[in-house]
Design a protein around this motif. Structure first.
Motif, short mmCIF file in Angstrom:
data_model
loop_
_atom_site.label_atom_id
_atom_site.label_comp_id
_atom_site.label_asym_id
_atom_site.label_seq_id
_atom_site.Cartn_x
_atom_site.Cartn_y
_atom_site.Cartn_z
N PHE A 86 5.79 4.80 2.43
CA PHE A 86 5.53 6.23 2.56
C PHE A 86 6.68 6.98 1.90
CE2 PHE A 86 6.55 10.09 5.13
CZ PHE A 86 5.46 10.86 4.79
N VAL A 87 6.35 7.83 0.92
CA VAL A 87 7.39 8.58 0.20
C VAL A 87 7.43 10.01 0.73
CG1 VAL A 87 8.17 9.39 -2.06
CG2 VAL A 87 7.03 7.17 -1.86
N ASP A 88 8.53 10.36 1.38
CA ASP A 88 8.68 11.74 1.84
C ASP A 88 9.35 12.53 0.72
OD1 ASP A 88 9.17 14.13 3.00
OD2 ASP A 88 10.34 13.37 4.69
N CYS A 119 0.85 -1.20 0.00
CA CYS A 119 0.00 0.00 0.00
C CYS A 119 0.88 1.24 0.00
CB CYS A 119 -0.88 0.00 1.26
SG CYS A 119 -1.88 1.48 1.47
N ALA A 120 0.60 2.18 -0.91
CA ALA A 120 1.28 3.48 -0.88
C ALA A 120 0.53 4.33 0.14
CB ALA A 120 1.24 4.12 -2.27
N LEU A 121 1.20 4.64 1.22
CA LEU A 121 0.56 5.34 2.33
C LEU A 121 1.03 6.78 2.39
CD1 LEU A 121 -1.03 5.19 5.05
CD2 LEU A 121 1.08 4.38 6.11
N SER A 122 0.09 7.72 2.15
CA SER A 122 0.47 9.13 2.14
C SER A 122 0.30 9.79 3.50
CB SER A 122 -0.39 9.88 1.12
OG SER A 122 -1.74 9.91 1.57
N GLY A 123 -0.45 9.12 4.39
CA GLY A 123 -0.81 9.77 5.65
C GLY A 123 -2.12 10.54 5.50
N VAL A 140 -6.32 10.67 4.41
CA VAL A 140 -7.42 9.88 4.96
C VAL A 140 -7.61 8.55 4.22
CG1 VAL A 140 -9.91 9.87 5.41
CG2 VAL A 140 -8.61 11.99 5.66
N ASP A 141 -7.65 8.60 2.88
CA ASP A 141 -8.04 7.41 2.13
C ASP A 141 -7.02 6.27 2.26
OD1 ASP A 141 -10.06 9.06 1.38
OD2 ASP A 141 -9.23 9.52 -0.59
N SER A 142 -5.74 6.59 2.04
CA SER A 142 -4.76 5.51 2.12
C SER A 142 -4.55 5.07 3.57
CB SER A 142 -3.43 5.89 1.45
OG SER A 142 -2.90 7.07 1.99
N SER A 143 -4.71 5.99 4.53
CA SER A 143 -4.53 5.60 5.94
C SER A 143 -5.63 4.64 6.38
CB SER A 143 -4.56 6.84 6.85
OG SER A 143 -3.48 7.67 6.56
N HIS A 146 -4.56 15.34 -11.47
CA HIS A 146 -4.49 14.73 -10.14
C HIS A 146 -3.32 13.80 -10.03
CE1 HIS A 146 -7.87 16.20 -7.86
NE2 HIS A 146 -8.44 16.38 -9.04
N HIS A 147 -2.74 13.84 -8.83
CA HIS A 147 -1.60 13.00 -8.53
C HIS A 147 -2.16 11.71 -7.95
CE1 HIS A 147 2.01 11.78 -6.46
NE2 HIS A 147 1.43 11.91 -5.29
N ASN A 148 -1.90 10.61 -8.60
CA ASN A 148 -2.48 9.37 -8.10
C ASN A 148 -1.54 8.22 -8.42
OD1 ASN A 148 -4.40 7.46 -7.23
ND2 ASN A 148 -5.99 8.92 -7.77
N1 LIG Z 1 3.87 10.77 -0.37
C1 LIG Z 1 3.22 9.64 -0.60
N2 LIG Z 1 3.69 8.46 -0.11
C2 LIG Z 1 3.03 7.30 -0.35
N3 LIG Z 1 1.89 7.23 -1.06
C3 LIG Z 1 1.38 8.36 -1.57
C4 LIG Z 1 2.01 9.63 -1.36
N4 LIG Z 1 1.27 10.56 -1.98
C5 LIG Z 1 0.24 9.92 -2.55
N5 LIG Z 1 0.30 8.60 -2.31
C6 LIG Z 1 -0.62 7.55 -2.79
O1 LIG Z 1 -1.35 8.07 -3.89
C7 LIG Z 1 -2.75 8.04 -3.60
C8 LIG Z 1 -3.43 9.22 -4.23
O2 LIG Z 1 -2.87 10.40 -3.74
P1 LIG Z 1 -3.70 11.75 -3.60
O3 LIG Z 1 -2.75 12.78 -3.19
O4 LIG Z 1 -4.51 11.95 -4.84
O5 LIG Z 1 -4.56 11.49 -2.33
P2 LIG Z 1 -6.02 11.08 -1.96
O6 LIG Z 1 -6.72 10.45 -3.11
O7 LIG Z 1 -6.63 12.23 -1.26
O8 LIG Z 1 -5.65 9.92 -0.91
P3 LIG Z 1 -5.07 10.09 0.56
O9 LIG Z 1 -6.22 10.62 1.36
O10 LIG Z 1 -4.66 8.73 0.94
O11 LIG Z 1 -3.89 11.02 0.48
C9 LIG Z 1 -2.83 8.01 -2.07
O12 LIG Z 1 -4.03 7.45 -1.63
C10 LIG Z 1 -1.63 7.15 -1.72
O13 LIG Z 1 -1.92 5.79 -1.92
#
Ligand SMILES: Nc1ncnc2c1ncn2[C@@H]1O[C@H](COP(=O)(O)OP(=O)(O)OP(=O)(O)O)[C@@H](O)[C@H]1O
Length: 327
Positions: free
Chosen positions: A65-67, A38-42, A44-47, A160-162
């Motif tokens: 998690f990519v900083d 799982c790519a975890l951004s911190g 809401v959705d990925s968390s 959008h960044h996805n």
């Molecule tokens: N810095 C990061 N590190 C790891 N994963 C990331 C990062 N930024 C984005 N992602 C991944 O890309 C997805 C889509 O990113 P986006 O910024 O569009 O956020 P989102 O759809 O609002 O989801 P989230 O609420 O999880 O950030 C995230 O759900 C996550 O899985």
């Protein structure tokens, strides 16, 4: 427009919390003995997805998690503490700031910046994935509005960044447990799974992070100014108990400099813009009605505490005609 019920969207006949338990079982069945990433951004959705999938399959899940160096103050630490230590997840935190800043050097077009950040993110993520060996499932935090929006034929306002943009010949399957849920439902499930209230109800934050809150070419120093100003603004909004009345509030470095005075000496420093808006769906937004005494206190703190900043402004434009973010 009235939204379809949980039952209409999922066929599930029960409460949202019962549905959360059902999702945990469904993920366990889907993944079996496989390995998931799982790519975890911190965000809401990925968390919430990470917490849900971790409850289902524990050690079989790895989160990356990519900083990118464009996070808000304290965010990388929060992710490590919460997901790594508290939940005990397999968490790989990648400090990729140097790579991102190198790629972004001198780039001032907002769409180009977003594209570079998105592409570099995928590159870093793919590298980490390759190191892990065989992967069976990729966990994605797709939610119902994402599916509905991607069907829309409207022109792109901002790309959008996805993690989307997956190549067609991938050798893993997708695991998208919350794809039939609206954001507020995802938040409630997050709380049920034990994620902290502040994370689950946090304000929206763009994927390219502070990169789209520094107008023009990024430098570490300009990003630092926005990060520090943003932390002060958030602290003051929280201290004033205004968090729940404002949809989104943040700082921007608009890329202009002006003359100021400090200890009787002339300064020539950066400006910071504060933006705070009220909205229900982000499609339109009104300016938050913050009083001058409050704004003045925040401005004085920023202009005295953040090195290099000597002027602070408040953005008084609704959406439309402006967008919420500056880039
Ligand atoms: N810095 C990061 N590190 C790891 N994963 C990331 C990062 N930024 C984005 N992602 C991944 O890309 C997805 C889509 O990113 P986006 O910024 O569009 O956020 P989102 O759809 O609002 O989801 P989230 O609420 O999880 O950030 C995230 O759900 C996550 O899985």
């Amino acid at each position: 427009m009235e939204r379809p019920s949980l039952r209409t969207r999922t066929g599930f006949d029960g409460s949202l919390i019962e549905y959360a338990d059902h999702l945990v079982d469904a993920v366990r069945t889907q993944v079996g003995q496989g390995q998931a990433l799982c790519a975890l951004s911190g965000g809401v959705d990925s968390s919430v997805c990470a917490a849900l999938v971790h409850r289902a399959i524990g050690e079989q899940l790895t989160c990356v998690f990519v900083d990118h160096g464009l996070m808000r103050a304290g965010e990388p630490e929060m992710v490590a503490e919460l997901f790594g230590k508290h939940f005990g997840m397999n968490l790989i935190s990648v400090d990729a700031a140097d790579r991102f800043f190198a790629k972004l050097e001198g780039v001032d077009d907002p769409e180009h910046k977003r594209k570079i950040i998105g592409e570099e993110f995928i590159r870093v993520f793919e590298e980490e994935k390759a190191k892990l060996g065989k992967l069976d499932y990729l966990v994605q935090g797709t939610i119902y509005p994402d599916i509905v929006e991607s069907d829309s034929d409207k022109g792109v306002v901002k790309s959008h960044h996805n993690v989307g943009g997956l190549p067609e010949d991938v050798d893993f399957e997708l695991c998208e447990p919350v794809k039939y849920l609206y954001k507020d439902e995802v938040r409630k499930i997050g709380e049920y799974l034990g994620l902290p209230h502040e994370l689950v109800w946090r304000q929206p934050f763009p994927g390219p992070g502070l990169g789209v809150r520094v107008v023009g070419a990024l430098t570490r120093d300009r990003v630092r100014m926005v990060r520090e100003a943003d932390a002060i603004f958030r602290e003051e909004i929280a201290a004033a108990g205004k968090e729940s009345e404002i949809w989104q509030y943040f700082a921007v470095n608009p890329g202009c400099r002006s003359v100021g005075v400090s200890d009787g000496r002339r300064t020539y420093g950066d400006a910071i813009v504060l933006r705070a808006i009220c909205s229900t769906d982000a499609m339109s937004a009104d300016v938050a009605d913050l009083d001058i005494a409050f704004l003045s206190r925040v401005s004085t703190r920023i202009a005295t505490e953040v090195a290099g900043v000597n002027r602070v402004m408040y953005d008084t434009t609704p959406k439309p005609p402006s967008t919420i973010e500056w880039e």
